[in-house]
Design an enzyme around this catalytic site. Structure first.
Site, PDB file in Angstrom:
ATOM      1  N   CYS A 148       1.116  -1.150   0.329  1.00 36.38           N
ATOM      2  CA  CYS A 148      -0.034  -0.249   0.171  1.00 36.38           C
ATOM      3  C   CYS A 148       0.992   0.945   0.265  1.00 36.38           C
ATOM      4  O   CYS A 148       0.444   1.984   0.844  1.00 36.38           O
ATOM      5  CB  CYS A 148      -0.955  -0.017   1.296  1.00 36.38           C
ATOM      6  SG  CYS A 148      -1.707  -1.668   1.586  1.00 36.38           S
ATOM      7  N   GLU A 149       1.765   1.631  -0.442  1.00 37.56           N
ATOM      8  CA  GLU A 149       2.457   2.121  -0.939  1.00 37.56           C
ATOM      9  C   GLU A 149       2.504   3.036  -3.321  1.00 37.56           C
ATOM     10  O   GLU A 149       2.732   2.328  -3.278  1.00 37.56           O
ATOM     11  CB  GLU A 149       3.942   2.978  -0.635  1.00 37.56           C
ATOM     12  CG  GLU A 149       4.327   2.167   0.803  1.00 37.56           C
ATOM     13  CD  GLU A 149       3.999   2.972   1.882  1.00 37.56           C
ATOM     14  OE1 GLU A 149       4.147   4.441   1.078  1.00 37.56           O
ATOM     15  OE2 GLU A 149       4.186   3.190   2.403  1.00 37.56           O
TER      16      GLU A 149
END
Ligand SMILES: *Cc1c(COP(=O)(O)O)cnc(C)c1O
Length: 404
Positions: A338-339
């Site tokens: 989640c980046e």
């Protein structure tokens, strides 16, 4: 690594067989390439037989370092943990140098007890600390002082270390002061001048400039250094047909330097020894086609290979099985984290891919596994070493239960 009948093969092992046996992602190293790199490195500088200290931070796997030790190298370490790894791999203390701007008292203590070759100090405060600890043990400790030669390595700013605005080493004026300070100390023995101007250096000219500065400063200091430690930083070509470092010219510059100085040369190469020995094998989980962009979502992520997110690095990316069907789309190759920086590369006209296909990222042997993390509670990959048709597991895949 090459294609045999369209099947990507590392030494004598097919990549698809590795994935089948061990799952993905897998870090996979070639012994043959390691041996070749070390032999080439030695050949480049054989006229003055330097002490070559492998920069452990680039690859901290004990089995890899054991092989490196057997091929004749020492170690450059930057923490107590790395020093322990080097010793565990059987490297003799007298072939170990310790670098870094922030060595703690515990680390200095340990290094002195292990009787390593040199502690390369980077500030006056550190020298005073080494002196204090040496005195308390009634010992004389051999040190180096790291000079900041204010030389632009012409590499990425994130990995440049030899300019005056970088935190590393001391400037010329401080250097002379510290030489004098050390001369008058009963507990430290100054043996070495060290420099390291950065990493992934592909132009020999910054090295020439660095040597000119070192030459001038050694002459001016009127002091005989047993060792001149030139650091590492030699770059490799991550993409085909890209620039290569001209080792001949670097070697000529060092030989010119040695006409005026009788010191033994130390090198601290990391990337040039292990960079191209490693590949990261991953699997396509999903192919996601959006309006604006298409994504290949891999099971490897930035926690496994941080270089693209950290430095904007680009690794050559290959399919395990070659077809002749080219896709007209442009794909972002990304991981599941989640980046938004969890992206490896963007490729046009790559071959058409399906879900579950295997994708290989090349040249990840340096700063690959050693920079990996457990971000998103993701276990670190298994590491294997290939020797011909043999596979050795050199680190097991982490288990979730050990992380939680
Ligand atoms: C990182 C580092 C090295 C190794 O650099 P490479 O670019 O991998 O060769 C050598 N010496 C010091 C002091 C370092 O910090």
């Amino acid at each position: 690594m090459r294609y045999i009948n369209k099947i990507l093969t590392i030494e004598k092992i097919r990549v698809q067989d590795i994935a089948k046996k061990f799952g993905t992602p897998v870090y996979c190293y070639s012994y043959k390439q390691l041996k070749e790199n070390i032999s080439n490195f030695k050949k480049n500088f054989n006229s003055f037989s330097p002490l070559i200290c492998f920069a452990v931070k680039s690859n901290t796997n004990v089995s890899i370092i054991k092989e490196i030790r057997k091929l004749g190298l020492g170690a450059d370490v930057v923490s107590m943990g790395e020093l322990m790894v080097a010793l565990k791999a059987g490297i003799k203390p007298k072939k170990i140098v310790f670098s870094g701007v922030g060595k703690t008292a515990a680390e200095i203590n340990y290094a002195i007890d292990k009787k390593i070759l040199l502690i390369n100090a980077e500030s006056k405060s550190e020298i005073i600390e080494i002196e204090r600890i040496a005195k308390s043990k009634n010992k004389i400790v051999d040190i180096g002082i790291r000079l900041n030669p204010n030389t632009d390595a012409k590499t990425l700013k994130q990995i440049s270390t030899g300019k005056k605005e970088n935190k590393f080493g001391v400037d010329e004026k401080t250097f002379f002061k510290l030489v004098n300070y050390s001369k008058n100390s009963k507990s430290i023995d100054l043996k070495c001048l060290s420099v390291h101007i950065g990493s992934q250096i592909l132009d020999h000219k910054p090295y020439e400039k660095m040597l000119d500065v070192v030459d001038k400063i050694v002459k001016k200091s009127n002091y005989r250094f047993d060792f001149i430690d030139l650091g590492g930083g030699m770059g490799i070509s991550y993409e085909n047909n890209k620039k290569k470092l001209n080792y001949k010219k670097y070697n000529i510059a060092i030989k010119r330097f040695l006409k005026n100085h009788t010191s033994k040369i130390i090198f601290e190469p990391g990337r040039s020894i292990v960079g191209n020995i490693g590949s990261l094998i991953s699997k396509v989980i999903y192919i996601k086609e959006n309006n604006k962009k298409d994504f290949i979502i891999l099971d490897a992520a930035m926690n496994d290979l941080m270089r693209p997110a950290l430095y904007g690095a680009n690794h050559k990316t290959l399919p395990a099985f070659k077809t002749n069907q080219i896709s007209q789309k442009t794909y972002d190759f990304v991981g599941p984290i989640c980046e938004s920086t969890d992206k490896f590369t963007t490729l046009k006209k790559f071959q058409k891919l399906k879900e579950k296909d295997l994708i290989i990222m090349c040249d990840v042997g340096a700063y690959g596994m050693s920079l990996s993390s457990n971000y998103n509670v993701r276990p670190k990959p298994i590491e294997i070493l290939i020797k011909g048709s043999k596979i050795n597991i050199i680190k097991q895949r982490q288990k979730l239960k050990d992380l939680i």
